[in-house]
Design an enzyme around this catalytic site. Structure first.
Site, PDB file in Angstrom:
ATOM      1  N   ASP A  93       7.040 -26.629   8.411  1.00 51.15           N
ATOM      2  CA  ASP A  93       7.678 -25.968   9.665  1.00 51.15           C
ATOM      3  C   ASP A  93       8.346 -25.063   9.247  1.00 51.15           C
ATOM      4  O   ASP A  93       9.616 -25.319   8.682  1.00 51.15           O
ATOM      5  CB  ASP A  93       8.331 -27.007  10.471  1.00 51.15           C
ATOM      6  CG  ASP A  93       8.837 -26.283  11.685  1.00 51.15           C
ATOM      7  OD1 ASP A  93       9.083 -25.367  11.590  1.00 51.15           O
ATOM      8  OD2 ASP A  93       9.324 -27.249  12.703  1.00 51.15           O
ATOM      9  N   PHE A  97      13.756 -31.497  12.798  1.00 45.71           N
ATOM     10  CA  PHE A  97      13.449 -30.733  14.054  1.00 45.71           C
ATOM     11  C   PHE A  97      12.207 -30.011  14.161  1.00 45.71           C
ATOM     12  O   PHE A  97      11.914 -29.231  13.293  1.00 45.71           O
ATOM     13  CB  PHE A  97      14.863 -29.877  14.511  1.00 45.71           C
ATOM     14  CG  PHE A  97      14.649 -29.350  15.892  1.00 45.71           C
ATOM     15  CD1 PHE A  97      14.975 -30.153  16.994  1.00 45.71           C
ATOM     16  CD2 PHE A  97      14.405 -28.114  15.970  1.00 45.71           C
ATOM     17  CE1 PHE A  97      15.047 -29.658  18.175  1.00 45.71           C
ATOM     18  CE2 PHE A  97      14.000 -27.601  17.463  1.00 45.71           C
ATOM     19  CZ  PHE A  97      14.565 -28.326  18.425  1.00 45.71           C
ATOM     20  N   LYS A 125      11.360 -17.815  15.547  1.00 44.64           N
ATOM     21  CA  LYS A 125      12.372 -17.308  15.328  1.00 44.64           C
ATOM     22  C   LYS A 125      12.492 -15.815  14.696  1.00 44.64           C
ATOM     23  O   LYS A 125      12.320 -14.917  15.601  1.00 44.64           O
ATOM     24  CB  LYS A 125      13.156 -18.480  14.128  1.00 44.64           C
ATOM     25  CG  LYS A 125      13.735 -19.553  15.338  1.00 44.64           C
ATOM     26  CD  LYS A 125      14.841 -20.155  14.837  1.00 44.64           C
ATOM     27  CE  LYS A 125      15.099 -21.458  15.877  1.00 44.64           C
ATOM     28  NZ  LYS A 125      14.609 -22.612  15.376  1.00 44.64           N
TER      29      LYS A 125
HETATM   30  C1  LIG Z   1      13.993 -23.716  16.348  1.00 46.51           C
HETATM   31  C2  LIG Z   1      12.868 -24.576  15.776  1.00 46.51           C
HETATM   32  C3  LIG Z   1      11.879 -24.978  16.284  1.00 46.51           C
HETATM   33  C4  LIG Z   1      11.678 -24.817  17.649  1.00 46.51           C
HETATM   34  O1  LIG Z   1      11.312 -23.460  18.028  1.00 46.51           O
HETATM   35  P1  LIG Z   1      11.301 -22.912  19.463  1.00 46.51           P
HETATM   36  O2  LIG Z   1      10.984 -21.432  19.537  1.00 46.51           O
HETATM   37  O3  LIG Z   1      12.722 -23.200  20.001  1.00 46.51           O
HETATM   38  O4  LIG Z   1      10.336 -23.752  20.366  1.00 46.51           O
HETATM   39  C5  LIG Z   1      10.951 -25.665  15.524  1.00 46.51           C
HETATM   40  N1  LIG Z   1      11.042 -26.217  14.204  1.00 46.51           N
HETATM   41  C6  LIG Z   1      12.177 -25.754  13.668  1.00 46.51           C
HETATM   42  C7  LIG Z   1      12.472 -25.987  12.236  1.00 46.51           C
HETATM   43  C8  LIG Z   1      13.247 -25.140  14.266  1.00 46.51           C
HETATM   44  O5  LIG Z   1      14.559 -24.492  13.655  1.00 46.51           O
END
Ligand SMILES: *Cc1c(COP(=O)(O)O)cnc(C)c1O
Length: 401
Positions: A224, A139, A253
């Site tokens: 990521d 994701f 986050k």
């Molecule tokens: C939550 C998340 C995103 C997206 O972040 P947003 O602030 O909602 O755009 C991208 N990558 C990972 C691994 C995530 O957990």
């Protein structure tokens, strides 16, 4: 306002992408607790999906917001911004990055990483290198490019045709990755632990292999760390578990502890590819976001919350493994630090999460068979013990169903 009035307004006026939400509205929070509008106390073991690392209303965070808001909130990136410069230095001092660019979210940070990888090779006279390989079940966000990077049909289907040039391979399969790399590949992007895919671990052997492949092929490793970063897994950055360093990594986050901010962090030779005019943001890295995030980062570092996450995570996973012995429908407890997934052999994850909610505990599920726990990093052993007791009772009820 009464909860039912709030729900009525939501149903009437808000775009319904979140479906039937959990029927509660929170009014205030302190530490690991939240209180609803009807006065009920909850223990938050989900932290707004790994966001509220310091728990709720941490004085350092609140004071930073107040102090900056009283001075001024926003100015454009046409001017120098003290808190932005200081936050960038703090991130560089504590990670493998040399340079940082701020955004407002995780998806946006990933967009920056994708753009940087592409522009680097374009400027090196290799415009054919634009493909990015990502993992199945990954994701990476909800923008058009990041859903194309995401390895899950459910996010992509409604939006085809997808942004081209993202290839998927299964995780932990080095051969598959080797076979997918072509002269068009510019980067491999992955999460050190897959969050939204169900807390799926990446093996050290695989991560080291990916790093070696990237070096050999002259392409970038993008990690990521939007969910895994900043102490969540018991290390400040999850890549530290693997003994490797990425060329680019992204954060969001926990970075703002609840205030929206993201960051794209890169090694100097990569970051240099972004030159004036190549990328930008109106809000990204504004004074309020950066002074808030600076306070969050400092608190994580000064209050040893990374160590606490490692210690509490080990204890939590140990206690959950004891429940696994007792309740046969738990087939696996996996995770690192306070990023924990509980695999069930049945599809009762949502129902169990609802039962926890009714007993005053906030946790989450990913899909029908994985329960996910992402507590604030300030978690104490007594919080875990309290939850385990209630969770054990709830699981016993489900076993007899
Ligand atoms: C939550 C998340 C995103 C997206 O972040 P947003 O602030 O909602 O755009 C991208 N990558 C990972 C691994 C995530 O957990």
């Amino acid at each position: 306002m009464e909860l039912n009035e709030i729900i009525e307004l939501d149903k009437k006026y808000f775009v319904n992408t979140f479906g039937n939400r959990t029927p509660v509205c929170f009014e205030y929070g302190k530490g690991i607790n939240l209180w609803s509008t009807d006065g009920k106390k909850y223990t938050d073991l989900f932290a707004g999906i790994a966001v509220s690392a310091l728990g709720h209303s941490h004085p350092n965070l609140v004071n930073a917001i107040k102090a900056q808001a009283e001075k001024f909130i926003h100015c454009s990136n046409l001017y120098y911004i003290e808190s932005q410069a200081k936050l960038a230095k703090l991130l560089v001092d504590n990670t493998c990055a040399d340079k940082v660019f701020f955004s407002n979210s995780g998806a946006e940070a990933n967009e920056g990483a994708i753009k940087l990888a592409r522009i680097y090779f374009k400027k090196k006279g290799m415009p054919h290198k634009f493909e990015i390989i990502t993992l199945e079940k990954s994701f990476h966000g909800r923008t058009l490019a990041t859903i194309a990077a995401t390895g899950q049909d459910k996010y992509q289907k409604p939006y085809s045709p997808l942004t081209p040039s993202f290839l998927k391979v299964p995780a932990n399969d080095l051969e598959a990755l080797k076979n997918a790399i072509t002269e068009n590949t510019c980067a491999i992007m992955l999460e050190p632990i897959q969050g939204e895919g169900g807390i799926n671990l990446i093996s050290t052997e695989y991560m080291k292999g990916v790093r070696e492949l990237c070096d050999k092929e002259g392409i970038f490793l993008i990690l990521d760390e939007v969910q895994s970063g900043l102490g969540r897994t018991g290390k400040l950055l999850a890549y530290q578990h693997f003994g490797i360093e990425p060329d680019i990594f992204t954060l969001a986050k926990a970075l703002g502890g609840g205030f929206p901010i993201g960051a794209m962090c890169a090694k100097d030779h990569v970051a240099k590819a972004f030159e004036p005019g190549d990328h930008g943001s109106t809000y990204g890295g504004n004074p309020l976001a950066c002074s808030t995030s600076f306070a969050v980062m400092e608190t994580i570092l000064n209050e040893n919350l990374v160590e606490n996450s490692a210690k509490m995570g080990d204890y939590f996973i140990g206690q959950l493994n004891k429940l696994k012995e007792k309740h046969s429908f738990i087939t696996e407890v996996r995770g690192k630090g306070l990023m924990i997934g509980i695999q069930l052999s049945n599809d009762k994850a949502k129902e169990i999460v609802t039962a926890c909610f009714e007993n005053g505990y906030l946790i989450g599920n990913v899909g029908p068979s994985v329960i996910r726990v992402l507590p604030p990093l300030i978690l104490k052993q007594e919080d875990i013990d309290g939850f385990i007791q209630v969770f054990d009772r709830i699981l016993s009820n489900f076993a007899s169903k």
